[in-house]
Design a protein around this motif. Structure first.
Motif, PDB file in Angstrom:
ATOM      1  N   LEU A  26       0.836  -1.195   0.000  1.00 47.77           N
ATOM      2  CA  LEU A  26       0.000   0.000   0.000  1.00 47.77           C
ATOM      3  C   LEU A  26       0.874   1.250   0.000  1.00 47.77           C
ATOM      4  O   LEU A  26       0.652   2.190  -0.785  1.00 47.77           O
ATOM      5  CB  LEU A  26      -0.918  -0.013   1.224  1.00 47.77           C
ATOM      6  N   LEU A  27       1.897   1.272   0.845  1.00 53.01           N
ATOM      7  CA  LEU A  27       2.810   2.406   0.879  1.00 53.01           C
ATOM      8  C   LEU A  27       3.548   2.555  -0.452  1.00 53.01           C
ATOM      9  O   LEU A  27       3.709   3.664  -0.979  1.00 53.01           O
ATOM     10  CB  LEU A  27       3.819   2.227   2.011  1.00 53.01           C
ATOM     11  N   THR A  28       3.993   1.429  -1.021  1.00 58.60           N
ATOM     12  CA  THR A  28       4.726   1.466  -2.286  1.00 58.60           C
ATOM     13  C   THR A  28       3.850   2.008  -3.408  1.00 58.60           C
ATOM     14  O   THR A  28       4.296   2.816  -4.241  1.00 58.60           O
ATOM     15  CB  THR A  28       5.236   0.066  -2.654  1.00 58.60           C
ATOM     16  N   GLU A  29       2.594   1.586  -3.445  1.00 55.75           N
ATOM     17  CA  GLU A  29       1.672   2.069  -4.484  1.00 55.75           C
ATOM     18  C   GLU A  29       1.523   3.586  -4.413  1.00 55.75           C
ATOM     19  O   GLU A  29       1.536   4.278  -5.438  1.00 55.75           O
ATOM     20  CB  GLU A  29       0.309   1.397  -4.312  1.00 55.75           C
ATOM     21  N   LEU A  30       1.413   4.124  -3.217  1.00 58.66           N
ATOM     22  CA  LEU A  30       1.292   5.572  -3.051  1.00 58.66           C
ATOM     23  C   LEU A  30       2.602   6.283  -3.375  1.00 58.66           C
ATOM     24  O   LEU A  30       2.613   7.332  -4.031  1.00 58.66           O
ATOM     25  CB  LEU A  30       0.871   5.894  -1.612  1.00 58.66           C
ATOM     26  N   ALA A  31       3.721   5.691  -2.937  1.00 53.53           N
ATOM     27  CA  ALA A  31       5.018   6.359  -3.086  1.00 53.53           C
ATOM     28  C   ALA A  31       5.512   6.369  -4.530  1.00 53.53           C
ATOM     29  O   ALA A  31       6.312   7.223  -4.902  1.00 53.53           O
ATOM     30  CB  ALA A  31       6.055   5.682  -2.189  1.00 53.53           C
ATOM     31  N   ARG A  32       5.064   5.425  -5.330  1.00 52.91           N
ATOM     32  CA  ARG A  32       5.510   5.378  -6.724  1.00 52.91           C
ATOM     33  C   ARG A  32       4.960   6.542  -7.540  1.00 52.91           C
ATOM     34  O   ARG A  32       5.522   6.901  -8.574  1.00 52.91           O
ATOM     35  CB  ARG A  32       5.085   4.056  -7.369  1.00 52.91           C
ATOM     36  N   GLN A  33       3.864   7.118  -7.082  1.00 52.95           N
ATOM     37  CA  GLN A  33       3.271   8.250  -7.802  1.00 52.95           C
ATOM     38  C   GLN A  33       2.960   9.371  -6.809  1.00 52.95           C
ATOM     39  O   GLN A  33       1.798   9.631  -6.513  1.00 52.95           O
ATOM     40  CB  GLN A  33       2.010   7.814  -8.544  1.00 52.95           C
ATOM     41  N   PRO A  34       4.004  10.002  -6.274  1.00 50.56           N
ATOM     42  CA  PRO A  34       3.784  11.038  -5.258  1.00 50.56           C
ATOM     43  C   PRO A  34       2.912  12.165  -5.794  1.00 50.56           C
ATOM     44  O   PRO A  34       3.081  12.612  -6.934  1.00 50.56           O
ATOM     45  CB  PRO A  34       5.203  11.524  -4.946  1.00 50.56           C
ATOM     46  N   GLY A  35       1.980  12.570  -4.963  1.00 51.02           N
ATOM     47  CA  GLY A  35       1.077  13.646  -5.344  1.00 51.02           C
ATOM     48  C   GLY A  35      -0.195  13.166  -5.989  1.00 51.02           C
ATOM     49  O   GLY A  35      -1.203  13.897  -6.001  1.00 51.02           O
ATOM     50  N   ARG A  36      -0.195  11.969  -6.558  1.00 46.37           N
ATOM     51  CA  ARG A  36      -1.416  11.461  -7.181  1.00 46.37           C
ATOM     52  C   ARG A  36      -2.424  11.085  -6.105  1.00 46.37           C
ATOM     53  O   ARG A  36      -2.082  10.460  -5.108  1.00 46.37           O
ATOM     54  CB  ARG A  36      -1.120  10.235  -8.040  1.00 46.37           C
ATOM     55  N   VAL A  37      -3.674  11.464  -6.322  1.00 47.87           N
ATOM     56  CA  VAL A  37      -4.737  11.120  -5.391  1.00 47.87           C
ATOM     57  C   VAL A  37      -5.391   9.822  -5.859  1.00 47.87           C
ATOM     58  O   VAL A  37      -5.912   9.748  -6.975  1.00 47.87           O
ATOM     59  CB  VAL A  37      -5.789  12.237  -5.302  1.00 47.87           C
ATOM     60  N   PHE A  38      -5.323   8.811  -5.001  1.00 46.79           N
ATOM     61  CA  PHE A  38      -5.918   7.513  -5.303  1.00 46.79           C
ATOM     62  C   PHE A  38      -7.273   7.390  -4.616  1.00 46.79           C
ATOM     63  O   PHE A  38      -7.391   7.658  -3.419  1.00 46.79           O
ATOM     64  CB  PHE A  38      -5.031   6.374  -4.787  1.00 46.79           C
ATOM     65  N   GLU A  39      -8.279   6.989  -5.362  1.00 47.82           N
ATOM     66  CA  GLU A  39      -9.544   6.629  -4.739  1.00 47.82           C
ATOM     67  C   GLU A  39      -9.371   5.306  -3.987  1.00 47.82           C
ATOM     68  O   GLU A  39      -8.511   4.494  -4.315  1.00 47.82           O
ATOM     69  CB  GLU A  39     -10.640   6.494  -5.797  1.00 47.82           C
ATOM     70  N   ARG A  40     -10.210   5.097  -2.985  1.00 48.59           N
ATOM     71  CA  ARG A  40     -10.094   3.876  -2.189  1.00 48.59           C
ATOM     72  C   ARG A  40     -10.253   2.627  -3.046  1.00 48.59           C
ATOM     73  O   ARG A  40      -9.544   1.644  -2.878  1.00 48.59           O
ATOM     74  CB  ARG A  40     -11.124   3.890  -1.062  1.00 48.59           C
ATOM     75  N   GLY A  41     -11.200   2.665  -3.973  1.00 49.34           N
ATOM     76  CA  GLY A  41     -11.408   1.512  -4.834  1.00 49.34           C
ATOM     77  C   GLY A  41     -10.204   1.213  -5.707  1.00 49.34           C
ATOM     78  O   GLY A  41      -9.902   0.047  -5.993  1.00 49.34           O
ATOM     79  N   VAL A  55      -7.372  13.046   1.215  1.00 49.35           N
ATOM     80  CA  VAL A  55      -8.052  14.023   0.358  1.00 49.35           C
ATOM     81  C   VAL A  55      -9.541  13.808   0.560  1.00 49.35           C
ATOM     82  O   VAL A  55     -10.104  12.816   0.082  1.00 49.35           O
ATOM     83  CB  VAL A  55      -7.660  13.839  -1.119  1.00 49.35           C
ATOM     84  N   ARG A  56     -10.150  14.686   1.300  1.00 45.81           N
ATOM     85  CA  ARG A  56     -11.530  14.490   1.732  1.00 45.81           C
ATOM     86  C   ARG A  56     -12.455  14.272   0.540  1.00 45.81           C
ATOM     87  O   ARG A  56     -12.420  14.972  -0.433  1.00 45.81           O
ATOM     88  CB  ARG A  56     -11.998  15.713   2.531  1.00 45.81           C
ATOM     89  N   GLY A  57     -13.282  13.230   0.690  1.00 47.06           N
ATOM     90  CA  GLY A  57     -14.261  12.920  -0.334  1.00 47.06           C
ATOM     91  C   GLY A  57     -13.704  12.169  -1.524  1.00 47.06           C
ATOM     92  O   GLY A  57     -14.456  11.796  -2.440  1.00 47.06           O
ATOM     93  N   VAL A  58     -12.379  11.930  -1.546  1.00 48.28           N
ATOM     94  CA  VAL A  58     -11.762  11.259  -2.682  1.00 48.28           C
ATOM     95  C   VAL A  58     -10.997  10.021  -2.248  1.00 48.28           C
ATOM     96  O   VAL A  58     -11.320   8.894  -2.571  1.00 48.28           O
ATOM     97  CB  VAL A  58     -10.837  12.199  -3.478  1.00 48.28           C
ATOM     98  N   GLY A  59      -9.913  10.235  -1.492  1.00 47.49           N
ATOM     99  CA  GLY A  59      -9.069   9.097  -1.108  1.00 47.49           C
ATOM    100  C   GLY A  59      -7.792   9.532  -0.443  1.00 47.49           C
ATOM    101  O   GLY A  59      -7.801  10.381   0.457  1.00 47.49           O
ATOM    102  N   TYR A  60      -6.648   9.014  -0.924  1.00 49.30           N
ATOM    103  CA  TYR A  60      -5.370   9.259  -0.256  1.00 49.30           C
ATOM    104  C   TYR A  60      -4.268   9.578  -1.279  1.00 49.30           C
ATOM    105  O   TYR A  60      -4.327   9.154  -2.442  1.00 49.30           O
ATOM    106  CB  TYR A  60      -4.944   8.030   0.557  1.00 49.30           C
ATOM    107  N   ALA A  61      -3.262  10.290  -0.802  1.00 46.93           N
ATOM    108  CA  ALA A  61      -2.079  10.592  -1.621  1.00 46.93           C
ATOM    109  C   ALA A  61      -0.866  10.621  -0.714  1.00 46.93           C
ATOM    110  O   ALA A  61      -0.989  10.778   0.507  1.00 46.93           O
ATOM    111  CB  ALA A  61      -2.236  11.934  -2.335  1.00 46.93           C
TER     112      ALA A  61
END
Length: 225
Positions: free
Chosen positions: A164-179, A217-223
């Protein structure tokens, strides 16, 4: 015990014989070997003796329950992938929140085919990715060695937390939806519930402490940034 098949031996810890037999049957169809234990004490001895590639662990065991089995494994530094089997979603949320270190879970009644698929997914995540080192803020991720440092201190993560951390860190700044995270990290669509993502994000933040680069990111997901 069935002989270890091409994909390795899975330890099934389940005190209901019919359920254990069903799980073993589907694991064997998928090319796994399987060994069954019906008690927590037996499970811990089998983990030490057999060195399984993964553990399918029923929470509701009599005597030493699955919670204590997982806690004992992690306290001993054993990070063999663990997939919980439980009767309640809210129970899993509570358990994961205690940072027991489970990699995934299924709730009863479950599809044995789905359970086998989840075991494959957990093992694929732990199989050893190509060489890659990611740095985001004070966090460094060595993808090849599957190690993480926060402000210079190594942090122990489960395979799910690591991916999960790697997925986020590979694209810093990108907002991922939970799905999107559920599909990318767990390998299946959002039928398991996006609450799973929230709980694992909370675990990650707790372990990384002030060094955590993860933002909501409220209402969207995480970055991560």
């Amino acid at each position: 015990m069935t002989a270890p098949a091409g994909r390795g031996l899975v330890l099934v810890v389940e005190d209901e014989a019919a359920i254990a037999d069903l799980i073993v049957r589907y694991l064997k169809r998928d090319g796994f070997g399987a060994h069954v234990e019906s008690s927590g004490e037996g499970a811990l001895a089998a983990v030490r003796r057999l060195r399984p590639v993964a553990v399918v662990l029923d929470i509701g065991l009599s005597g030493m329950d699955g919670v204590e089995v997982c806690r004992t494994m992690r306290s001993a530094g054993d990070w063999t992938p663990v997939l919980f089997v439980t009767a309640r979603d809210d129970e899993v949320d509570r358990l994961v929140g205690l940072e027991l270190g489970a990699d995934d879970y299924v709730t009863k009644p479950f599809s044995p085919r789905e359970l086998a698929a989840r075991v494959r997914t957990v093992l694929r995540r732990a199989a050893g990715p190509p060489a890659e080192v990611l740095a985001i803020g004070a966090v460094r991720v060595d993808v090849a060695q599957r190690k993480v440092w926060a402000s210079g201190t190594e942090v122990s993560l489960t395979s799910t937390e690591f991916d999960l951390l790697t997925e986020l860190a590979r694209q810093p700044g990108r907002v991922f939806e939970r799905g999107q995270l559920l599909s990318a990290v767990w390998g299946y669509e959002a039928s398991a519930g996006t609450r799973t993502v929230d709980v694992h994000i909370a675990q990650l933040r707790a372990k990384l402490g002030d060094s955590s680069p993860i933002r909501t990111v409220r209402g969207v997901g995480y970055a991560a940034s």
